[in-house]
Design a protein around this motif. Structure first.
Motif, PDB file in Angstrom:
ATOM      1  N   LEU A   1      41.509  41.281  37.212  1.00 45.19           N
ATOM      2  CA  LEU A   1      40.534  41.781  38.177  1.00 45.19           C
ATOM      3  C   LEU A   1      40.042  43.175  37.788  1.00 45.19           C
ATOM      4  O   LEU A   1      38.861  43.477  37.931  1.00 45.19           O
ATOM      5  CB  LEU A   1      41.138  41.788  39.576  1.00 45.19           C
TER       6      LEU A   1
ATOM      7  N   ILE B   1      37.602  46.412  47.566  1.00 40.85           N
ATOM      8  CA  ILE B   1      38.344  46.007  46.368  1.00 40.85           C
ATOM      9  C   ILE B   1      39.682  46.743  46.299  1.00 40.85           C
ATOM     10  O   ILE B   1      40.746  46.128  46.109  1.00 40.85           O
ATOM     11  CB  ILE B   1      37.503  46.289  45.105  1.00 40.85           C
TER      12      ILE B   1
ATOM     13  N   LEU C   1      46.953  44.060  38.232  1.00 42.47           N
ATOM     14  CA  LEU C   1      45.907  43.049  38.301  1.00 42.47           C
ATOM     15  C   LEU C   1      45.001  43.228  37.085  1.00 42.47           C
ATOM     16  O   LEU C   1      43.877  43.710  37.194  1.00 42.47           O
ATOM     17  CB  LEU C   1      45.106  43.204  39.589  1.00 42.47           C
TER      18      LEU C   1
ATOM     19  N   LEU D   1      45.857  33.723  40.584  1.00 44.03           N
ATOM     20  CA  LEU D   1      44.479  33.785  41.069  1.00 44.03           C
ATOM     21  C   LEU D   1      43.720  32.518  40.685  1.00 44.03           C
ATOM     22  O   LEU D   1      43.026  31.917  41.505  1.00 44.03           O
ATOM     23  CB  LEU D   1      43.781  35.006  40.477  1.00 44.03           C
TER      24      LEU D   1
ATOM     25  N   LEU E   1      32.006  30.068  46.717  1.00 39.91           N
ATOM     26  CA  LEU E   1      31.410  31.148  45.931  1.00 39.91           C
ATOM     27  C   LEU E   1      30.304  30.614  45.035  1.00 39.91           C
ATOM     28  O   LEU E   1      29.234  31.210  44.905  1.00 39.91           O
ATOM     29  CB  LEU E   1      32.472  31.846  45.083  1.00 39.91           C
TER      30      LEU E   1
ATOM     31  N   GLN F   1      44.185  38.796  46.047  1.00 38.10           N
ATOM     32  CA  GLN F   1      43.370  38.624  44.837  1.00 38.10           C
ATOM     33  C   GLN F   1      42.082  37.891  45.148  1.00 38.10           C
ATOM     34  O   GLN F   1      41.009  38.259  44.663  1.00 38.10           O
ATOM     35  CB  GLN F   1      44.157  37.825  43.803  1.00 38.10           C
TER      36      GLN F   1
ATOM     37  N   VAL G   1      38.085  53.165  40.031  1.00 40.85           N
ATOM     38  CA  VAL G   1      38.752  52.209  40.913  1.00 40.85           C
ATOM     39  C   VAL G   1      39.363  51.081  40.098  1.00 40.85           C
ATOM     40  O   VAL G   1      40.479  50.622  40.380  1.00 40.85           O
ATOM     41  CB  VAL G   1      37.751  51.677  41.952  1.00 40.85           C
TER      42      VAL G   1
ATOM     43  N   VAL H   1      39.570  40.110  46.609  1.00 36.18           N
ATOM     44  CA  VAL H   1      38.882  40.952  45.621  1.00 36.18           C
ATOM     45  C   VAL H   1      37.777  40.158  44.924  1.00 36.18           C
ATOM     46  O   VAL H   1      36.656  40.651  44.741  1.00 36.18           O
ATOM     47  CB  VAL H   1      39.890  41.506  44.601  1.00 36.18           C
ATOM     48  N   VAL H   2      38.091  38.920  44.564  1.00 31.73           N
ATOM     49  CA  VAL H   2      37.066  38.103  43.900  1.00 31.73           C
ATOM     50  C   VAL H   2      35.876  37.898  44.823  1.00 31.73           C
ATOM     51  O   VAL H   2      34.712  38.020  44.414  1.00 31.73           O
ATOM     52  CB  VAL H   2      37.664  36.756  43.469  1.00 31.73           C
TER      53      VAL H   2
END
Lengths: 186, 303, 101, 428
Positions: A52, C42, A49, A128, A143, C60, A40, C63-64
């Motif tokens: 990521l 994801i 990306l 990002l 987070l 994005q 993936v 995803v994080v």
């Protein structure tokens, strides 16, 4: 070329994901899951990306290796010496998940997806970063707090010996009574 | 300053890595023998392992076991891709620093597989031990790399080199450099951090390996050590910057110097026992790297 | 067309993860199922970002967040498993089912 | 084929050295021979291409050696070095045979016979099939304990259910699969059978299961039975230590010695340097270990121990060595002569906690014992007479319990002969 890479990795990801619940050995299941994640991640890299994609590889390897340790500790039959099944309600689960897939696939193929709006940024990583850390750092704060709460909660849950065990009932010991001494001279 | 070289140079990067690793192994042979005759020992060992039977153990998970040493070698080769040689780099990735970190973590998986797959008590204990070591070295290592990226304002290795045109990072990020070197030793389970492959575990990870598998694991160890030493050059030592000589030669010389230092350490220090190191790492090294990152961040903001 | 392919991949991963999470007894295996489902998120998030709205960072960020969720899920999962295992010496959901009563 | 032959012509000798009681001089000669070629001995059978048995053989040791022999990968060679003087010829002969183009795996030098009861490298998942009865508290889990008998990691609720009814299809299948894969002790009990007298419980069908026991983390993990020695390197000759591990933590230990071989009158300095060499190898300091070995060989050959002072200073000054080794393997009561037994881990832990960090003077730990050897060596080389006190293997169990597997080897290496001498007035 990109399509070929995508298809190879997509098939690999799905096959490895399915293997997680097919193989006998827990170690193999863990590494099948890891393989699925890496496939993936390559697909994510195809989407420009870079950060990521690499992050997924990095995180998942660490997670899976740690997972493997817990698996050996707690799981029945970690090495797959004896083929065994640890399922319940297999048929129902199969039906539900197959139904979910059919439903989602139908939606994906039938919906008229909107055209792409806007152009991709020159540096997706910077985009990002600004989203996470920009003006109010909202995402990062949430987070970060969630991760911090997790750390505290996991330590509390998994801890066996508290500080009264280590430092005495009155917390009077300077050197904690640990089974094995650490390296900072305590 | 650092530019993307043609794609085929990826092979060249691998060849250079292999050559440097060979030099390290030969140098180690000489150091062990304390005379030049020892230089042949690594070569003879390679010959011995190539001609040796690959053995197996009772109920070993061969698929996982055999893939472990190969994973270590592949990880080292992939990590070396983003290291520039002078003005050229085989892969000018926009996230080169993170890439290096990710490939280094692949070693975890590889070593754990080596330890687990053999189905032997030595291997499993060594695998556990490497994980404890990994968790302890990884965070200071990550913060060291973060500090580097912070100082350069970029994750691209080329930009990191360019940011050091005035002052090398090692000068104003000494703590990060030390943490990086510690991590470099630990990720190659080398020097004082060789607890997972130590004599007290009968060779640990390699206790049950023979033949080609043993050769791959040892080669992977040297390759990883070399890759880590090579990455220290663009990250902290100004890449190919230097007077007189061409940039690529400076890169090589600096790499050899770092590598030589790491190899030399092996005989100088006893193995660090893991329960001691983990506490030191979490309580001293990690806060130190955090403070270092904070200082660098302040400098970058004020600049 | 690529968007649909990516989303189909996500759907397949989600379905497999769901199957695992529903059918497995062991807590660890259930967590693996959950991780596969997050894996699907994801893929879907990244694909939606690239093919639909790359000028905005939302995909994005998703995803994080998914990666963080995965880390949290795993940490909590193992902490709970450790606690249950220590207190009750079980590691399957069926055996811990008296929570229901 | 030609390539293999060409490669083999360059092969170095990597011996796995097994020392019989009384075979120490032969072992030192073998080590010296390897040192001259800059080849290091192997630590495990897989790494070796020669099995070198040092000293006079005995029936018990031969059984062990026969088992280890089968773990060596091909090409391999077996060598017996009975006395120190034989080492050179025997090893050269073995090397020539390994390098010879006419080497055949089924060479006459290979013995046959499958020994049992030797050093196993037990797999984490299956305990050794014929486990010796374990002494000491907690060695057996009573059959009434629900968690006391299970395969690795099985939840007990499920497990007990499976056994008591004895007729689950999948379980029966598993057992037969298990039987097919491994030798086992052959109990043919009925549906409820528990093999008594064995460390592990025996399930219906006769498969030995990993038992479980309380541990200090309160997790009741599987107990793993590991036998160390006597075919280990470096390791005291003829010693066998049986450990019960959970994870890599030693819960219980039992030590036994093979009957002693012929006594050699060993110069105290050689003995101490040899012990230091073994300990430093295990502590992972190859440089210092090599120097200790060369000093030892020099003293054996009757030469002056040049460089001793430098080496001793270096070992004494190493903070890292002290940091790594202090606090390991404390002996109960602070020295020899105290009662021993399979000490409970709780007791050992309390004692471990009570040991203060090493300050001045030899402490009661691995590092302290190494320092005492160095003091003894100082005294010898200063021209004093010292005596050596032989170690008491009865001290081992208590010293090992509570440590980890690798610390166990350090502790064993540190329980060598202790020097007794008048204190040296001043030392560098």
């Amino acid at each position: 070329m990109q399509l070929v890479v995508f298809v190879v990795c997509a098939v690999g990801a799905v096959a490895a994901g399915a293997a997680v619940f097919r193989v006998d050995s827990m170690a193999r299941a863990t590494f099948a899951l890891l393989a699925s994640f890496v496939f993936v991640a390559v697909d994510v890299l195809l989407l420009h990306l870079a950060y990521l994609g690499v992050l997924v590889i990095l995180m998942m390897i660490m997670e899976m290796v740690v997972m493997a340790v817990f698996m050996i500790m707690y799981m029945m039959n970690p090495a797959g010496l004896m083929p065994m099944s640890m399922m319940h309600n297999r048929r129902g689960a199969l039906a539900i998940s197959a139904g979910t897939f059919v439903l989602l696939a139908a939606g994906i193929l039938l919906v008229r997806w909107p055209a792409r709006r806007g152009a991709p940024p020159a540096e997706p990583t910077r985009q990002l970063g600004e989203a996470l850390m920009g003006s109010k750092m909202l995402v990062m704060m949430v987070l970060g707090l969630a991760l911090f709460a997790t750390m505290v909660a996991t330590v509390v849950l998994a801890q066996h010996r508290g500080r009264y065990d280590r430092y005495g009932d009155e917390l009077e010991r300077r050197v904690p009574d640990d089974p094995i001494r650490g390296g900072v001279g305590r | 300053m650092v530019r993307q070289a043609p794609l085929w140079t990826a092979l060249l990067a691998g060849a250079v890595l292999l050559a440097l690793a060979t030099i390290a192994a030969v140098g180690r042979g000489v150091a062990v023998a304390r005379r030049a005759a020892g230089a042949g020992t690594p070569v003879a060992e390679v010959a011995r392992l190539l001609a040796q039977q690959r053995r197996s153990t009772l109920a070993a998970d061969r698929l996982l076991w055999r893939s472990g040493p190969a994973a270590v070698c592949v990880a080292a080769a992939l990590a070396a891709l983003v290291v520039p040689l002078g003005r050229w780099t085989a892969w000018d990735s926009p996230v080169g620093v993170v890439w290096f970190n990710a490939m280094e973590v692949v070693v975890w998986a590889g070593l754990w597989l080596v330890g687990w797959g053999a189905n032997s008590v030595w291997g499993v204990v060594a695998g556990y031990r490497f994980l404890a070591q990994g968790l302890a070295y990884e965070l200071p290592h990550m913060f060291a790399l973060t500090t580097v990226a912070l100082g350069a304002g970029s994750l691209r290795v080329g930009d990191v080199v360019a940011a050091q045109s005035g002052l090398w990072f090692v000068v104003w990020m000494p703590v990060a450099f030390v943490a990086y070197l510690v991590a470099a030793l630990a990720m190659a389970f080398w020097g004082p951090f060789d607890a997972p492959a130590q004599a007290d575990l009968a060779g640990g990870l390699g206790a049950e390996l023979s033949g080609v598998d043993a050769l791959l694991l040892r080669a992977g160890r040297y390759l990883m050590l070399t890759a880590a030493a090579a990455f220290a050059v663009p990250a902290f030592l100004g890449g190919g910057a230097g007077p007189l000589l061409p940039a690529w030669l400076w890169s090589l010389l600096k790499t050899v110097a770092v590598l030589g230092f790491l190899v030399w350490l092996r005989d100088r220090l006893p193995t660090v026992r893991m329960e001691r190191y983990t506490e030191l790492s979490w309580l001293v090294l990690l806060p130190a790297t955090l403070v270092q990152a904070l200082l660098v961040a302040i400098v970058v903001l004020l600049r | 067309m690529m968007l649909q392919l990516f989303l189909l991949l996500a759907a397949a991963l989600l379905a497999i993860g769901l199957y695992g999470a529903l059918s497995q007894q062991s807590i660890v295996m259930i967590m693996m199922g959950l991780e596969l489902m997050v894996n699907a998120v994801i893929v879907a998030g990244a694909a939606a970002w690239w093919f639909l709205a790359p000028h905005r960072p939302d995909g994005q960020v998703l995803v994080v967040v998914a990666i963080t969720v995965m880390a949290v899920e795993m940490a909590m999962g193992f902490a709970v498993t450790t606690a249950i295992f220590r207190a009750r010496d079980v590691d399957t959901t069926d055996a811990a089912a008296d929570l229901r009563r | 084929m030609g390539l293999t032959t060409a490669l083999r012509r360059r092969t170095p000798l990597r011996p796995l050295i097994v020392t019989a009681p009384g075979g120490e001089p032969a072992r030192m000669a073998v080590e010296r021979w390897c040192d001259r070629h800059a080849w290091s001995p192997a630590y495990a059978p897989a790494q070796a291409n020669a099995l070198v048995v040092c000293g006079p053989g005995s029936a018990a040791l031969d059984a062990v050696v026969a088992e280890v022999w089968h773990q060596l990968p091909l090409p391999r060679r077996r060598v017996t070095v009975r006395a120190a003087d034989d080492a050179d010829a025997a090893l050269r002969h073995a090397l020539a045979a390994l390098r010879s183009p006419s080497y055949r795996p089924d060479d006459a030098a290979e013995p046959d016979g499958h020994g049992t009861g030797g050093p196993r490298y037990p797999e984490p998942d299956q305990p050794a099939p014929d486990l010796p009865a374990q002494g000491g508290p907690g060695g057996h889990d009573g059959p009434g304990e629900p968690g006391g008998h299970r395969e690795h990691g099985e939840p007990s609720g499920y497990d007990v259910h499976g056994h008591e009814h004895g007729g689950h299809d999948d379980r029966a299948h598993e057992h037969s699969a298990h039987e097919g894969g491994h030798e086992h002790s052959g109990h043919e009990d009925g549906g409820h059978g528990h093999g008594h007298g064995h460390g592990g419980m025996v399930l219906p069908g006769g498969v030995a299961m990993a038992d479980r026991g309380a541990d200090r983390d309160g997790l009741m993990l599987d107990r793993l039975h590991v036998t160390l020695g006597p075919a280990l390197y470096p390791w005291p000759a003829g010693l066998t230590v049986r450990l019960v591990l959970q994870g890599d933590v030693v819960q219980e230990a039992a030590a036994e010695l093979l009957p002693a071989g012929p006594r050699h009158s060993v110069v105290p300095a050689v003995r101490l340097l040899d012990q230091a060499h073994c300990l430093l190898v295990l502590a992972g300091w190859p440089g210092a270990a090599r120097d200790a070995r060369r000093l030892r060989d020099a003293v054996r050959a009757g030469a002056a121990p040049t460089g001793y002072r430098r080496w001793a200073t270096r070992v004494r000054r190493s903070r890292m060595l002290r940091w790594s080794l202090s606090g390991l393997g404390p002996l109960p009561g602070g020295g020899p002569g105290t009662p021993t037994g399979a000490g409970s881990s709780a007791g050992a832990r309390a004692r471990a906690g009570a040991v203060p960090p090493t300050g001045a003077g030899p402490a009661n730990d691995v590092y302290g014992r190494l320092s005492a050897w160095l003091d003894g060596l100082d005294a010898v080389f200063a021209g004093r007479a010292i005596e050596l006190v032989e170690p008491d293997p009865g001290l081992l169990p208590a010293a090992l319990a509570g440590g980890d597997l690798a610390a166990a080897r350090l502790v064993v290496a540190s329980l060598g002969a202790a020097p007794v001498h008048e204190p040296v007035p001043e030392r560098a």
